[in-house]
Each structure stands twice: as structure tokens, then as C-alpha cells.
Design a protein around this motif. Sequence first.
Motif, short mmCIF file in Angstrom:
data_model
loop_
_atom_site.label_atom_id
_atom_site.label_comp_id
_atom_site.label_asym_id
_atom_site.label_seq_id
_atom_site.Cartn_x
_atom_site.Cartn_y
_atom_site.Cartn_z
N ILE A 108 27.33 -43.01 -63.24
CA ILE A 108 26.47 -44.17 -63.48
C ILE A 108 25.36 -43.85 -64.47
CG2 ILE A 108 24.91 -43.69 -61.53
CD1 ILE A 108 24.82 -46.74 -61.10
N THR A 164 28.80 -39.97 -70.19
CA THR A 164 28.91 -41.29 -69.56
C THR A 164 29.90 -41.22 -68.39
OG1 THR A 164 30.52 -41.85 -71.27
CG2 THR A 164 28.30 -42.70 -71.58
N LYS A 168 25.09 -49.83 -73.84
CA LYS A 168 23.79 -49.15 -73.99
C LYS A 168 23.84 -47.79 -74.67
CE LYS A 168 21.79 -51.24 -69.87
NZ LYS A 168 21.66 -50.98 -68.43
N ASN A 209 19.59 -44.26 -65.75
CA ASN A 209 20.27 -44.16 -64.46
C ASN A 209 20.11 -45.51 -63.77
OD1 ASN A 209 21.38 -43.26 -62.08
ND2 ASN A 209 19.50 -42.29 -61.36
N TYR A 210 20.67 -46.53 -64.36
CA TYR A 210 20.45 -47.88 -63.85
C TYR A 210 21.53 -48.81 -64.34
CZ TYR A 210 17.75 -51.99 -62.46
OH TYR A 210 17.33 -53.13 -61.86
N LYS A 211 22.34 -49.34 -63.48
CA LYS A 211 23.42 -50.28 -63.83
C LYS A 211 24.32 -49.69 -64.90
CE LYS A 211 21.05 -54.42 -62.50
NZ LYS A 211 20.41 -55.65 -62.91
N LYS A 212 25.59 -50.02 -64.83
CA LYS A 212 26.51 -49.21 -65.64
C LYS A 212 26.64 -49.54 -67.12
CE LYS A 212 30.56 -46.81 -64.40
NZ LYS A 212 31.34 -46.70 -63.20
N LYS A 213 26.99 -50.67 -67.53
CA LYS A 213 27.05 -51.09 -68.94
C LYS A 213 26.96 -50.01 -70.04
CE LYS A 213 26.06 -55.88 -68.56
NZ LYS A 213 25.43 -57.03 -69.18
N HIS A 214 27.63 -48.87 -69.83
CA HIS A 214 27.54 -47.77 -70.78
C HIS A 214 27.97 -48.16 -72.18
CE1 HIS A 214 26.47 -45.46 -67.50
NE2 HIS A 214 27.56 -44.73 -67.30
N ASN A 236 30.08 -55.03 -76.93
CA ASN A 236 30.79 -54.62 -75.71
C ASN A 236 32.16 -55.29 -75.69
OD1 ASN A 236 31.30 -53.50 -73.24
ND2 ASN A 236 29.63 -54.54 -72.17
N SER A 289 34.07 -41.39 -63.59
CA SER A 289 34.61 -42.74 -63.75
C SER A 289 35.58 -42.75 -64.94
CB SER A 289 33.46 -43.71 -64.01
OG SER A 289 33.82 -44.70 -64.95
#
Lengths: 338, 243
Positions: free
Chosen positions: B11, B8, B38, B30-35, A326, B68
Motif C-alpha cells: 500500500i 509500489t 500518484k 502510505n495512504y490509499k492505493k492509487k499508485h 490512470n 500486490s
Amino acid sequence: MKILSIESSCDETAVAVIEDGRHILANQVYTQIAIHRKYGGVVPEIASRNHVMKMPFVVQDALDEAHLDFQDIDAIAVTKGPGLVGALLVGVSEAKALAYALDKPLIGVNHIEGHIAANYLAFPELEPPFLALVVSGGHTNLVIVKDYGLNVILGRTRDDAAGEAFDKVARVLGYPYPGGPAIDKAAQTGDEHAVEFPRAMLEDGSYDFSFSGLKSAVLNEINHNKMKGIDFRKEDIAASFQAAVLDVLTDKTVRCAEENHVKKIVLAGGVSANKGLRKRMSQVGKKHGWQLYYPPLSLCTDNAAMIGARAYYDYQLGRTSDWHLNAMPGLELPGVVK
Amino acid sequence: MKLLMIDTSTIVATAAVVDENRLIAETIVNYKKKHSEKMLPAIDHLFQDSGMKLSDMDAFGVVNGPGSFTGLRIGMATAKGFAQALEKPIVTVSTLESLAYNACVYPHYICPVIDAQRGQVYTALYRFEGNTTNSILTSYLSEGVYGIDTLIEEIKAKNEKEEPVLFLGDGLKKHGRQLSEISPKIQLMPAYFAMNRASSAAAAGYQKLSKGETVNYFQAGLNYLRKSSAEEQMEKKQGKIDG
Ligand SMILES: Nc1ncnc2c1ncn2[C@@H]1O[C@H](COP(=O)(O)OP(=O)(O)OP(=O)(O)O)[C@@H](O)[C@H]1O
Ligand SMILES: [Mg+2]
């Protein structure tokens, strides 16, 4: 080993191909300076928008310059931080996708270590240990690079970085962004004794830096002159400001080198492009019998070649990244803090 | 032909592999962004589980906005990287069209709404027309950023007969209630089906791919529908000076 490296931490979209950490096969930099100038500084969202559109072109240009195909590349490297998060994310996402698609190792590189590694490209004989003075837009560090994998950090800035001070002073003097080169140029024709600005040496024995007091003093001087209607030459202010910065930088570097018995000194980061700094360090270096290294101008400010150079050593040390890599906007120079 | 679709834009981090008449694999988080962290590992799992390889794909798809800003770029940079490395074309699909495909057999108006902050939504108005074997998404209000009140006015004006309108998308969280009060025939899609799914984008994308509506990795661009705030402010200032 040929590494294709990507840098997008700020407003340069850059891609390079580096062989064995030392040889530049390609070094492409697309600078967005002209786009950001009218805003007086880098606009992160605009930088990111340009990165994502420019990147494939710069990748292709780098491959063309090196006369290589993707198949000839052994690994993909990318700046993981520090920098602007949105800008970093473009490079990181692109690099991950390339590495995954090509089934090659991925190497996330620390941008500040990259600045230091710029010197490996210019000087094949340069090897650790050495003392590095890192002076960039966001960082000021005195660090002993003991080995390719170990930094001992002796000094850091407590407020503004050296480059930041140059940029802020330049802005108040009305020079276009980026201000460092403009101050450098103006200082050459100004009188460095015109104004006696403070030199913040901090407490005895400290290798830390502080440039915010100096910055305020310069701003006060300018405001004072303007309010009182006193004529002043911008060049004189620039020269006097720069002299104060250089005094602190050289003084601390000399003391650090002596106390740690180091004679190999390396300058790195955007401010190492400063003519005054190069000249002053060369003079001091001669006096103290240093072997002094600083990168050619093209490798001082942000570029991907330095990232590819650093990536080679990260790879040798087994420091590769996985698919979770990241962007790390607040990343610090890694090492032991003394 | 096989298509990997990545979305992406909101969210939801989602990717799917499809071929002509089959959804082969899909991942939805569909949980917390950190695309950025992940998405690629999820794509990797998708390939490992299905026994395919990235190089088996004939094209790469990406949802190219609105949404976004940062999320859109993560998806686009990923798609461009894949396409450039493997010399494959890119198919782009609008976030709003993709949402409409969540309801592809719905016979009335479909209005996707994506939260755009400041009381605004990214939105459009569609309807699937034609027969079941060849239904075409037709646009009745072009994609744009609308204040929620303006959108309501637009819909009332376009829908004088008060036909049913189905709303979906992440804008329902903030504005669902107000939208449901437009008329008794308003329908809000249940949450599970109101969110982005790469399979829906892939359904739209596959049609484009079959028609050869692809772009190369140099051209593929994003539809932010909104300028950066620095540009907006600059234009405001300039407007003051000029006007
Ligand atoms: N000739 C010069 N004299 C003084 N400063 C300079 C000169 N050339 C460039 N700079 C300064 O160098 C900085 C840019 O360097 P660099 O690209 O290393 O910084 P950055 O990437 O923005 O920050 P960092 O590397 O710390 O993340 C700017 O602050 C710029 O004003
Ligand atoms: Mg830098």
C-alpha cells in the motif's frame, strides 16, 4: 509527427509507430491467444504478467521496424481504457515512464475511438462526418462521428456486445477461444435458414441493441437438441446465429443512415473482421449508394496502430494527458448521447 | 553513481534517490492505493525539489516482489520504461530484503511478513552478519508463501535457543499478535518503521549496483511467489486427473 503508441487492454501486447495519424511506420502485435486458449478465455492476471515482460521487446521491435530511435519520436500514446484494469495498467505505466524519461507529450487514448481510427490508416481520404458501426468484444455502438473531436452516440447495446455473443455461442458449440473467427468460418458452410432465431429490434425507432435474448435462444436450441438426441450440424447453428446478428446490425445501420442522411459508413472493432458482415454491408451499401469503409483484417482486432492514429487527433485537439494518467477500465465512448 | 529506487509492492508508494553514501531525496505515501496515479507525479516532485533530472540516474531500481500483483507491475513497468528510454540498467530488490534493511543494525533474526491473504504471509528469515562496515544479509528461511502457523513452526525449529526475532511488514496488522506470542523475546517493529521505504530498498540495491549485479530492461522480472488463481485451479484439476 511520429507517435509511438502502446496497447495492452486485453490479451494483445502491441506497439506501433504512426506518422500524422495516417501512416503506419511500424505495427507490432504480440498476441497471447495461445497462452489463454486452454482456459477458454482471457485470464486477466496471466495477461498482465505477460504484458509486463513482453512490453520492452515489442517496443524495441516497433522501433526497429520503423528504423527509428526514441529521439525520432514526438509523443507517446497509450490505451487508457476501456479494458482489463491490470492489463491496462502495464501499458499506462510503461507509456508514462517512456514519455517522462524522453520528455515527450503523453496521450491517453480511448480504445473504442481507436477502433474507429483504424479506418484512417487504411483510407487516407476518409474524414468525418460519417456514421460508424462499432462492433467489438465489449462494445456495440452506432455513432455519428461529426468531427475528429465530436461523437454523437445514437445506439448502444443494452446487454451483451456483438463480439461477446459470438464468443459465448462459440464456446457452447465447442469452438476454441476466440470464438468469433470460428463462427465466421463455420457459418460459411452452414445453412442460415436451418433455425429461425429471434432478431431483437427493440422498440420502434431505437438504435440500441440487445443480443442476450438471441444468445439464450441459441443455447436453448443446442440443449434441446442434445436432450432429445436430435442430430444437428454445428455449422447450421453458427450460420443461423450469425444471420440473426447480421440482420439486426445491417437493419439498424441502414435505418440510422437514412434518417440522418449519411452515406459515408464506417465499420470498426473485432467483429468487423466478420466475412458475412463485410459481404452483407457491401451489398446493402451498393443498394443505398454508400461509401463503405472497413479496416483490413489486421487492423480490426486490437492493435496499437489504431491507438497511434487516434492519438494524433487527440493531440491536435489538445487532449494530452499529465503524469497522473490512470487506467480507466470502464471508460465509455466519449460523445453526446442522443 | 546515482540510483532511483521505486517501490509500489504494498500500500506504500515510495521512491528514493541515493548515491554512494547519501539519501538524496525520498517520497513516501502510505495512504490509499492509487499508485498508478500518484507514483510518477511523486517522482517528478522528487526531481524538481532536488534539482536533479531523471537522466542523471545511472541505474533504476525496483522492488520486484512479493506483494500486490498489480502494484508490482506498476513499479516494474515504470522502471522498465525509464531504463529502456535512457538505456540504463535495472537493479531489483526483494520486498522482504528491503524490509529487513529497515532494521539493518539489528543483530538478531529479522522476519519480514507481508499479508498474502488466505491466512498466509510472504515471508523469509534473515540476519545481518559480519561487521558494521561490511554487514551481509544472510537468509535462514528462503522466501515463500507460508501459512502463519507453518511460519511459527519454522521459526521455533530454527531458533531453538530462543534468540530475539524482530517482525516487521504489513502482515503485522493481521498476525502481529499471534507472532508476538511465539516467545518472550519476540519484538514487533513499531508501525512507522515496519512499512516499506524506498530508501531501505535503495540501501540493498546500491550494494548490488556496486557489485555489478544489474539486469537489463528485457530481463528484469517479478517474483510473485504465487501463481494466478486460474493456474492454481488448472493445476488442481490436472492433479486430480493425473493422480
Ligand atoms: N471474423 C470474426 N467474426 C466475428 N467476430 C469476430 C471475428 N474476428 C474477431 N471477432 C470478435 O471480435 C472480438 C474481439 O474484438 P476486439 O479486439 O475489438 O474486442 P476487445 O478489444 O476484446 O473488446 P473492446 O474493443 O470492446 O474493448 C471478439 O469477441 C472476437 O470473437
Ligand atoms: Mg478492442
